[in-house]
Design a protein around this motif. Structure first.
Motif, PDB file in Angstrom:
ATOM      1  N   ASN A 294       0.837  -1.177   0.000  1.00 54.20           N
ATOM      2  CA  ASN A 294       0.000   0.000   0.000  1.00 54.20           C
ATOM      3  C   ASN A 294       0.887   1.248   0.000  1.00 54.20           C
ATOM      4  OD1 ASN A 294      -1.718   2.115   0.587  1.00 54.20           O
ATOM      5  ND2 ASN A 294      -2.791   1.023   2.223  1.00 54.20           N
ATOM      6  N   LYS A 295       0.664   2.142  -0.945  1.00 53.48           N
ATOM      7  CA  LYS A 295       1.485   3.347  -1.064  1.00 53.48           C
ATOM      8  C   LYS A 295       1.346   4.269   0.143  1.00 53.48           C
ATOM      9  CE  LYS A 295       0.850   3.380  -6.035  1.00 53.48           C
ATOM     10  NZ  LYS A 295       0.345   4.119  -7.170  1.00 53.48           N
TER      11      LYS A 295
ATOM     12  N   LYS B 293       9.645   2.454   7.973  1.00 52.12           N
ATOM     13  CA  LYS B 293      10.858   3.036   8.552  1.00 52.12           C
ATOM     14  C   LYS B 293      12.121   2.523   7.860  1.00 52.12           C
ATOM     15  CE  LYS B 293       8.989   3.795  13.166  1.00 52.12           C
ATOM     16  NZ  LYS B 293       9.113   3.458  14.589  1.00 52.12           N
ATOM     17  N   LYS B 294      12.147   1.246   7.526  1.00 50.99           N
ATOM     18  CA  LYS B 294      13.285   0.645   6.829  1.00 50.99           C
ATOM     19  C   LYS B 294      12.788   0.009   5.546  1.00 50.99           C
ATOM     20  CE  LYS B 294      16.241  -0.369  10.730  1.00 50.99           C
ATOM     21  NZ  LYS B 294      17.054  -1.349  11.417  1.00 50.99           N
ATOM     22  N   PHE B 295      13.525   0.261   4.476  1.00 52.95           N
ATOM     23  CA  PHE B 295      13.120  -0.274   3.190  1.00 52.95           C
ATOM     24  C   PHE B 295      14.365  -0.500   2.344  1.00 52.95           C
ATOM     25  CE2 PHE B 295      10.888  -0.209  -0.910  1.00 52.95           C
ATOM     26  CZ  PHE B 295       9.819  -1.020  -0.587  1.00 52.95           C
TER      27      PHE B 295
ATOM     28  N   HIS C   1      25.133 -12.565   3.943  1.00 54.76           N
ATOM     29  CA  HIS C   1      24.216 -11.647   3.269  1.00 54.76           C
ATOM     30  C   HIS C   1      24.685 -10.204   3.422  1.00 54.76           C
ATOM     31  CE1 HIS C   1      22.670 -11.554   7.410  1.00 54.76           C
ATOM     32  NE2 HIS C   1      22.285 -10.330   7.120  1.00 54.76           N
ATOM     33  N   LEU C   2      24.119  -9.359   2.578  1.00 55.55           N
ATOM     34  CA  LEU C   2      24.370  -7.920   2.617  1.00 55.55           C
ATOM     35  C   LEU C   2      23.034  -7.216   2.578  1.00 55.55           C
ATOM     36  CD1 LEU C   2      26.269  -5.423   2.392  1.00 55.55           C
ATOM     37  CD2 LEU C   2      26.136  -5.719  -0.096  1.00 55.55           C
ATOM     38  N   ASP C   3      22.805  -6.339   3.552  1.00 57.25           N
ATOM     39  CA  ASP C   3      21.587  -5.530   3.566  1.00 57.25           C
ATOM     40  C   ASP C   3      21.896  -4.166   2.975  1.00 57.25           C
ATOM     41  OD1 ASP C   3      20.244  -7.577   4.789  1.00 57.25           O
ATOM     42  OD2 ASP C   3      20.242  -6.681   6.779  1.00 57.25           O
ATOM     43  N   ILE C   4      21.112  -3.774   1.982  1.00 56.90           N
ATOM     44  CA  ILE C   4      21.228  -2.451   1.372  1.00 56.90           C
ATOM     45  C   ILE C   4      19.929  -1.721   1.666  1.00 56.90           C
ATOM     46  CG2 ILE C   4      21.498  -1.156  -0.764  1.00 56.90           C
ATOM     47  CD1 ILE C   4      22.990  -3.599  -1.899  1.00 56.90           C
ATOM     48  N   LEU C   5      20.007  -0.730   2.540  1.00 62.55           N
ATOM     49  CA  LEU C   5      18.813   0.026   2.914  1.00 62.55           C
ATOM     50  C   LEU C   5      18.752   1.332   2.130  1.00 62.55           C
ATOM     51  CD1 LEU C   5      18.764  -0.514   6.783  1.00 62.55           C
ATOM     52  CD2 LEU C   5      17.363  -1.636   5.046  1.00 62.55           C
ATOM     53  N   PHE C   6      17.680   1.506   1.387  1.00 58.32           N
ATOM     54  CA  PHE C   6      17.464   2.750   0.658  1.00 58.32           C
ATOM     55  C   PHE C   6      16.718   3.751   1.534  1.00 58.32           C
ATOM     56  CE2 PHE C   6      17.976  -0.450  -2.626  1.00 58.32           C
ATOM     57  CZ  PHE C   6      18.947   0.147  -3.410  1.00 58.32           C
ATOM     58  N   LEU C   7      16.082   3.251   2.589  1.00 67.94           N
ATOM     59  CA  LEU C   7      15.425   4.089   3.581  1.00 67.94           C
ATOM     60  C   LEU C   7      15.714   3.494   4.940  1.00 67.94           C
ATOM     61  CD1 LEU C   7      13.376   6.330   4.431  1.00 67.94           C
ATOM     62  CD2 LEU C   7      11.589   4.619   4.183  1.00 67.94           C
ATOM     63  N   ASN C   8      16.254   4.294   5.836  1.00 67.12           N
ATOM     64  CA  ASN C   8      16.529   3.867   7.206  1.00 67.12           C
ATOM     65  C   ASN C   8      16.232   5.074   8.090  1.00 67.12           C
ATOM     66  OD1 ASN C   8      17.306   2.476   9.439  1.00 67.12           O
ATOM     67  ND2 ASN C   8      19.479   2.453   8.956  1.00 67.12           N
ATOM     68  N   SER C   9      14.992   5.177   8.512  1.00 67.10           N
ATOM     69  CA  SER C   9      14.505   6.370   9.192  1.00 67.10           C
ATOM     70  C   SER C   9      13.993   6.032  10.590  1.00 67.10           C
ATOM     71  CB  SER C   9      13.375   6.979   8.354  1.00 67.10           C
ATOM     72  OG  SER C   9      12.801   8.074   8.993  1.00 67.10           O
ATOM     73  N   LEU C  10      14.060   6.991  11.478  1.00 59.78           N
ATOM     74  CA  LEU C  10      13.511   6.805  12.819  1.00 59.78           C
ATOM     75  C   LEU C  10      12.001   6.973  12.827  1.00 59.78           C
ATOM     76  CD1 LEU C  10      16.180   8.736  14.911  1.00 59.78           C
ATOM     77  CD2 LEU C  10      15.948   6.265  14.647  1.00 59.78           C
TER      78      LEU C  10
ATOM     79  N   GLY D  22       8.297   6.890  10.538  1.00 61.86           N
ATOM     80  CA  GLY D  22       7.698   6.261   9.368  1.00 61.86           C
ATOM     81  C   GLY D  22       7.411   7.253   8.265  1.00 61.86           C
ATOM     82  N   GLN D  23       7.588   6.809   7.032  1.00 59.63           N
ATOM     83  CA  GLN D  23       7.291   7.619   5.857  1.00 59.63           C
ATOM     84  C   GLN D  23       6.478   6.767   4.896  1.00 59.63           C
ATOM     85  OE1 GLN D  23      10.732   9.667   4.219  1.00 59.63           O
ATOM     86  NE2 GLN D  23      11.826   9.388   6.133  1.00 59.63           N
ATOM     87  N   THR D  24       5.621   7.403   4.108  1.00 57.02           N
ATOM     88  CA  THR D  24       4.819   6.635   3.155  1.00 57.02           C
ATOM     89  C   THR D  24       5.629   6.373   1.895  1.00 57.02           C
ATOM     90  OG1 THR D  24       3.877   8.603   2.120  1.00 57.02           O
ATOM     91  CG2 THR D  24       2.637   7.640   3.963  1.00 57.02           C
ATOM     92  N   LEU D  25       5.392   5.226   1.292  1.00 57.91           N
ATOM     93  CA  LEU D  25       6.059   4.893   0.034  1.00 57.91           C
ATOM     94  C   LEU D  25       5.631   5.829  -1.082  1.00 57.91           C
ATOM     95  CD1 LEU D  25       5.962   0.992   0.030  1.00 57.91           C
ATOM     96  CD2 LEU D  25       7.887   2.488   0.520  1.00 57.91           C
TER      97      LEU D  25
END
Length: 183
Positions: A118-119, A124-126, A139-148, A150-153
């Motif tokens: 859902n947009k 918080k993490k994506f 494994h390797l985690d690549i976070l494009f969003l790592n926020s304290l 929440g933000q909407t997609l």
């Protein structure tokens, strides 16, 4: 009195300018150091960059590189103390998963994040998790969003596009790796 006030302001401005330029110099030297170390690792390992992403950590900087010519993925981590390079053949990259907050979900070859989530949902993490056939680097985690918070997609189109792009690239890498294993 007015002259004294002007002199104090000029002294403060001069001090700010001096400290600001020292800070800028330090950042430029640090940037040069990291770039030099990355360039050395890339040259020493004969890496041909097709696609890469920069990763910043609190004590180091890293790059994850896809080298289509040599059919390898490369992870380079540079700290003040050392440079670590991990090379993976495409056949050793076996899974890409989507990270959404604390959950990890396997993604399909034809995948669109907007089709699944859902947009208006707050995140918080994506990002994505790439899994390797290597016990010392699973494994390797690549976070494009790592926020304290929440933000909407919906408002993060660049994050969604970057994640989708890397999922597609890694799925191609995985498919080519399957072909290598089959030979």
């Amino acid at each position: 009195m007015f002259v004294l006030f002007i002199i104090i302001i000029l002294i403060i401005a001069a001090l700010i300018s001096i400290f600001g330029s020292k800070s800028a110099n330090k950042k430029e030297k640090e940037k040069t150091f990291y770039n030099q170390k990355f360039d050395e690792a890339i040259k020493n390992n004969n890496i041909q960059i097709a696609k890469f992403i920069d990763l910043n950590f609190s004590d180091s900087k890293a790059k994850f590189i896809v080298d289509e010519q040599n059919k390898k993925c490369c992870y380079i981590n540079v700290s003040k103390e050392a440079t670590t390079t991990k090379l993976f053949d495409f056949k050793d990259v076996y899974k890409v998963e989507l990270i959404k907050d604390s959950k990890v979900k396997l993604v399909e070859s034809q995948f669109s994040i907007f089709d699944t989530y859902n947009k208006k949902e707050y995140v918080k993490k994506f990002g994505l998790r790439i899994s390797f056939n290597d016990l010392s680097f699973t494994h390797l985690d690549i976070l494009f969003l790592n926020s304290l918070t929440g933000q909407t997609l919906f408002g993060l189109n660049h994050v969604v596009e970057s994640t989708n792009s890397w999922i597609q690239i890694m799925n191609i890498v995985i498919e080519r790796g399957k072909e290598e294993r089959a030979c």
